[in-house]
Scaffold this motif. Structure first.
Motif, PDB file in Angstrom:
ATOM      1  N   UNK A 338       0.827  -1.207   0.000  1.00 11.79           N
ATOM      2  CA  UNK A 338       0.000   0.000   0.000  1.00 11.79           C
ATOM      3  C   UNK A 338       0.866   1.263   0.000  1.00 11.79           C
ATOM      4  N   UNK A 339       1.957   1.247   0.778  1.00 12.96           N
ATOM      5  CA  UNK A 339       2.878   2.401   0.800  1.00 12.96           C
ATOM      6  C   UNK A 339       3.485   2.623  -0.577  1.00 12.96           C
ATOM      7  N   UNK A 340       3.903   1.544  -1.229  1.00 13.25           N
ATOM      8  CA  UNK A 340       4.497   1.655  -2.564  1.00 13.25           C
ATOM      9  C   UNK A 340       3.488   2.201  -3.572  1.00 13.25           C
ATOM     10  N   UNK A 341       2.253   1.720  -3.490  1.00 13.10           N
ATOM     11  CA  UNK A 341       1.231   2.160  -4.439  1.00 13.10           C
ATOM     12  C   UNK A 341       0.937   3.649  -4.296  1.00 13.10           C
ATOM     13  N   UNK A 342       0.781   4.111  -3.073  1.00 11.05           N
ATOM     14  CA  UNK A 342       0.485   5.522  -2.853  1.00 11.05           C
ATOM     15  C   UNK A 342       1.652   6.387  -3.304  1.00 11.05           C
ATOM     16  N   UNK A 343       2.868   5.943  -3.048  1.00  6.68           N
ATOM     17  CA  UNK A 343       4.052   6.685  -3.507  1.00  6.68           C
ATOM     18  C   UNK A 343       4.081   6.792  -5.025  1.00  6.68           C
ATOM     19  N   UNK A 344       3.554   5.791  -5.714  1.00 11.13           N
ATOM     20  CA  UNK A 344       3.540   5.775  -7.182  1.00 11.13           C
ATOM     21  C   UNK A 344       2.300   6.454  -7.771  1.00 11.13           C
ATOM     22  N   UNK A 345       1.475   7.037  -6.927  1.00  9.14           N
ATOM     23  CA  UNK A 345       0.203   7.631  -7.337  1.00  9.14           C
ATOM     24  C   UNK A 345      -0.754   6.566  -7.877  1.00  9.14           C
ATOM     25  N   UNK A 346      -0.697   5.396  -7.293  1.00 14.25           N
ATOM     26  CA  UNK A 346      -1.642   4.324  -7.597  1.00 14.25           C
ATOM     27  C   UNK A 346      -2.533   4.159  -6.360  1.00 14.25           C
ATOM     28  N   UNK A 347      -3.570   4.978  -6.287  1.00 18.44           N
ATOM     29  CA  UNK A 347      -4.341   5.099  -5.049  1.00 18.44           C
ATOM     30  C   UNK A 347      -5.488   4.099  -4.931  1.00 18.44           C
ATOM     31  N   UNK A 348      -5.963   3.575  -6.047  1.00 13.35           N
ATOM     32  CA  UNK A 348      -7.190   2.784  -6.011  1.00 13.35           C
ATOM     33  C   UNK A 348      -7.034   1.499  -5.203  1.00 13.35           C
ATOM     34  N   UNK A 349      -6.011   0.709  -5.505  1.00 11.46           N
ATOM     35  CA  UNK A 349      -5.870  -0.589  -4.830  1.00 11.46           C
ATOM     36  C   UNK A 349      -5.708  -0.463  -3.314  1.00 11.46           C
ATOM     37  N   UNK A 350      -4.909   0.496  -2.798  1.00  9.12           N
ATOM     38  CA  UNK A 350      -4.873   0.649  -1.336  1.00  9.12           C
ATOM     39  C   UNK A 350      -6.245   0.958  -0.735  1.00  9.12           C
ATOM     40  N   UNK A 351      -7.071   1.728  -1.448  1.00  6.06           N
ATOM     41  CA  UNK A 351      -8.410   2.033  -0.940  1.00  6.06           C
ATOM     42  C   UNK A 351      -9.295   0.791  -0.948  1.00  6.06           C
ATOM     43  N   UNK A 352      -9.190  -0.024  -2.005  1.00  8.44           N
ATOM     44  CA  UNK A 352      -9.971  -1.255  -2.061  1.00  8.44           C
ATOM     45  C   UNK A 352      -9.498  -2.244  -0.995  1.00  8.44           C
ATOM     46  N   UNK A 353      -8.186  -2.312  -0.804  1.00  4.94           N
ATOM     47  CA  UNK A 353      -7.649  -3.204   0.226  1.00  4.94           C
ATOM     48  C   UNK A 353      -8.067  -2.729   1.619  1.00  4.94           C
ATOM     49  N   UNK A 354      -8.251  -1.424   1.793  1.00  5.83           N
ATOM     50  CA  UNK A 354      -8.730  -0.909   3.081  1.00  5.83           C
ATOM     51  C   UNK A 354     -10.114  -1.477   3.400  1.00  5.83           C
ATOM     52  N   UNK A 355     -10.958  -1.657   2.360  1.00  8.16           N
ATOM     53  CA  UNK A 355     -12.266  -2.271   2.570  1.00  8.16           C
ATOM     54  C   UNK A 355     -12.096  -3.720   3.022  1.00  8.16           C
ATOM     55  N   UNK A 356     -11.165  -4.445   2.384  1.00  8.55           N
ATOM     56  CA  UNK A 356     -10.928  -5.830   2.800  1.00  8.55           C
ATOM     57  C   UNK A 356     -10.370  -5.887   4.217  1.00  8.55           C
ATOM     58  N   UNK A 357      -9.569  -4.880   4.588  1.00  7.20           N
ATOM     59  CA  UNK A 357      -9.000  -4.852   5.946  1.00  7.20           C
ATOM     60  C   UNK A 357     -10.102  -4.717   6.989  1.00  7.20           C
ATOM     61  N   UNK A 358     -11.106  -3.899   6.688  1.00  9.64           N
ATOM     62  CA  UNK A 358     -12.244  -3.754   7.604  1.00  9.64           C
ATOM     63  C   UNK A 358     -13.064  -5.040   7.600  1.00  9.64           C
ATOM     64  N   UNK A 359     -13.266  -5.591   6.406  1.00 16.21           N
ATOM     65  CA  UNK A 359     -14.028  -6.834   6.283  1.00 16.21           C
ATOM     66  C   UNK A 359     -13.394  -7.958   7.091  1.00 16.21           C
ATOM     67  N   UNK A 360     -12.056  -7.993   7.108  1.00 12.62           N
ATOM     68  CA  UNK A 360     -11.352  -9.082   7.796  1.00 12.62           C
ATOM     69  C   UNK A 360     -11.533  -9.043   9.309  1.00 12.62           C
ATOM     70  N   UNK A 361     -12.033  -7.942   9.840  1.00 11.64           N
ATOM     71  CA  UNK A 361     -12.346  -7.883  11.271  1.00 11.64           C
ATOM     72  C   UNK A 361     -13.530  -8.788  11.583  1.00 11.64           C
ATOM     73  N   UNK A 362     -14.442  -8.930  10.612  1.00 12.25           N
ATOM     74  CA  UNK A 362     -15.689  -9.652  10.868  1.00 12.25           C
ATOM     75  C   UNK A 362     -15.870 -10.878   9.975  1.00 12.25           C
ATOM     76  N   UNK A 363     -14.907 -11.194   9.110  1.00 11.23           N
ATOM     77  CA  UNK A 363     -15.002 -12.422   8.329  1.00 11.23           C
ATOM     78  C   UNK A 363     -13.635 -13.095   8.256  1.00 11.23           C
ATOM     79  N   UNK A 364     -13.595 -14.298   7.670  1.00  8.44           N
ATOM     80  CA  UNK A 364     -12.380 -15.115   7.720  1.00  8.44           C
ATOM     81  C   UNK A 364     -11.770 -15.322   6.337  1.00  8.44           C
ATOM     82  N   UNK A 365     -11.871 -14.326   5.438  1.00  9.01           N
ATOM     83  CA  UNK A 365     -11.507 -14.544   4.041  1.00  9.01           C
ATOM     84  C   UNK A 365     -10.182 -13.902   3.615  1.00  9.01           C
ATOM     85  N   UNK A 366      -9.318 -13.549   4.550  1.00 14.02           N
ATOM     86  CA  UNK A 366      -8.069 -12.869   4.204  1.00 14.02           C
ATOM     87  C   UNK A 366      -7.209 -13.686   3.246  1.00 14.02           C
TER      88      UNK A 366
END
Length: 391
Positions: A338-366
Motif C-alpha cells: 500500500x505504501x508503494x502504491x500511494x508513492x507511485x500515485x496508484x491510489x485505487x488498490x490501497x483504498x480497495x484493500x482498506x475495505x478488505x482490511x475492515x471486512x477481515x475484522x468480521x469475516x475469515x476470508x483474508x
C-alpha cells in the motif's frame, strides 16, 4: 486467459492466468452446496494440476538472483511446514499464486476472477432456485437468512462484496450511474434476504472510498489523507480485531455492547485465545460452525453437537491457524504494498484493500482466494492503476 500468444508461444501471463483461473473456479465452486458432491480431498487433485503450472511459470519465465531464489525457497519451506502443522495444504497454492503473480497484470487477474466468479455465482444461484442444491435458510430473530446455494448467508454476502471490489478494480474505480445503482441494489439485497448487516455496511464503505478516489482524481488534495491512512489499514484492522478479542470481558459495558453488535464475535475471539495459544508455525484449529449441510443440521437441532464455536476474524484465524510468521509476513507485505502504491500515485488498490482490511475484522476470508484476490496484487504488475502526473 489464453496460454498462447499470437505467435503460438506459451506466455508467462497466459500460464499464470490458466493456473489461477482453474484454482479460483474450483475454490469459488467449493464454497457452494455442490461441495458435498465433490470427492474427498478433491482439492489435492486441483493442486496437482495447478502447482506444476505455477512452478513452470516461476522457474521457466521469472528471472531472480541467487539471493532472491534463496528467499523464495526458504519461504516455500516455511509455508510447507506451516501447511503441515495446520493441516491446511491449500496454503502452498496461495503462496505460489502470490509469488507467481510477479509481472502479471493485476488488471488481467481481476478480469479473470470477475468473469469466472460471476459465471460460477450465477450457476450456484440458479441451481438453488431449481432445487438442484439446497438454499439453506436460517431463522434469526424472526428474519430468514438465505444462503442461495452458498454454504452460509454471510458467505453469500461476502461473495457479493468481494465481486464488487473486483469489479471496481476492473473498472479502475470509474463507476457509472448504473454501477452505483447496482451496488446499492446489492447492498439492499444482502440486507433484505441474507440479513447480512455488516456486509451491507462494507458495501456502503466501498462506495464512500470510491467517492474519495474520484476526489483524488479531480485533484482534491485533502482526499489524499484517506489514501495515506489506507496504507496502515491492515495493521490497524489487525490491532483492533486482536486487541478487542484478547481484552474482551462482559464486565466492560462498552465492549459487551460492541460484542452484541458484532454478533458475539468478540466473545468467541476471547474463547479462541483461551483454547489456543499462538504458535510460530500454526496448529490445527477445530471449529464448529453452522455453515454447510452438517452445520445446518446442528443449527436446526437435527444433530446433537458441541456448542457453536467459530472464529470470524481473519486476523485471529490466520494468527492461530497459520502462526506468527505467516501473520507478520502478511501484515508487512500488505503495508509495504500500500505504501508503494500511494508513492507511485496508484491510489485505487490501497483504498480497495482498506475495505478488505475492515471486512477481515468480521469475516475469515483474508487468505481465501475464492473471495479475496487482492492478496495476489502484492507482487503483480499494477502500473495500469497509476494516475497520470498532473502539471
Amino acid at each position: 486467459m489464453m496460454i498462447k500468444s499470437s505467435t503460438g508461444r506459451i506466455t508467462a501471463a497466459g500460464l499464470y492466468l490458466a493456473a489461477f483461473g482453474l484454482f479460483f473456479g474450483y475454490a469459488f465452486f467449493a464454497t457452494s452446496m455442490y461441495n458435498d458432491a465433490l470427492p474427498l480431498r478433491f482439492e489435492l487433485v486441483v493442486m496437482a494440476v495447478v502447482l506444476p503450472l505455477l512452478l513452470t511459470k516461476i522457474v521457466a519465465f521469472d528471472h531472480y538472483s541467487m539471493g532472491q531464489w534463496i528467499v523464495i525457497f526458504t519461504g516455500l519451506v516455511l509455508v510447507a511446514w506451516t501447511a503441515r502443522t495446520s493441516g491446511r495444504y491449500i496454503l502452498i497454492a496461495v503462496y505460489l499464486l502470490i509469488i507467481g503473480a510477479r509481472r502479471v497484470s493485476f488488471e488481467a487477474i481481476a478480469k479473470t476472477a470477475l468473469l469466472i466468479g460471476l459465471a460460477t455465482f450465477a450457476l450456484i444461484i440458479i441451481s438453488s432456485w431449481l432445487d438442484l442444491i439446497p438454499n439453506l435458510r436460517y431463522l434469526r430473530e424472526g428474519t430468514y437468512r438465505n444462503s442461495f446455494g452458498i454454504q452460509y448467508p454471510t458467505d453469500f454476502a461476502a461473495h457479493v462484496l468481494y465481486l464488487l471490489l473486483t469489479y471496481a478494480a476492473v473498472k479502475h474505480g470509474h463507476f457509472k450511474w448504473y454501477d452505483w445503482l447496482l451496488s446499492l441494489f446489492a447492498a439492499w439485497f444482502v440486507w433484505t434476504y441474507c440479513d447480512a448487516r455488516l456486509d451491507t455496511v462494507l458495501i456502503v464503505i466501498l462506495l464512500v472510498l470510491l467517492s474519495v478516489y474520484w476526489l483524488i482524481e479531480k485533484g482534491f488534495k485533502p482526499a489524499l489523507i484517506v489514501s495515506w491512512i489506507s496504507v496502515g489499514a491492515m495493521a490497524i484492522g489487525a490491532a483492533i480485531s486482536l486487541g478487542l478479542s484478547y481484552f474482551y470481558s462482559p464486565k466492560i459495558k462498552w465492549i459487551e455492547e460492541l460484542n452484541q453488535l458484532l454478533s458475539s464475535r468478540l466473545r468467541l475471539g476471547r474463547e479462541a485465545f483461551e483454547r489456543y495459544d499462538p504458535q510460530w508455525f500454526g496448529q490445527v484449529v477445530r471449529t464448529n460452525g453452522w455453515g454447510g449441510s452438517q452445520g445446518f443440521k446442528h443449527f436446526t437441532g437435527k444433530l446433537i453437537t458441541k456448542e457453536y464455536f467459530f472464529i470470524d476474524s481473519s486476523y485471529l484465524t490466520v494468527l492461530l491457524t497459520f502462526g506468527l510468521i505467516v501473520s507478520v509476513a502478511l501484515l508487512v507485505g500488505y503495508t509495504w504494498f500500500a505504501w508503494r502504491e500511494v508513492r507511485r500515485q496508484e491510489y485505487l488498490l490501497p483504498l480497495l484493500i482498506a475495505v478488505t482490511a475492515i471486512s477481515c475484522i468480521v469475516d475469515q476470508h483474508l487468505l481465501d482466494v475464492s473471495y479475496n484476490i487482492f492478496v495476489l496484487a502484492l507482487l503483480a504488475d499494477t502500473t495500469s492503476f497509476r494516475l497520470p502526473i498532473s502539471g
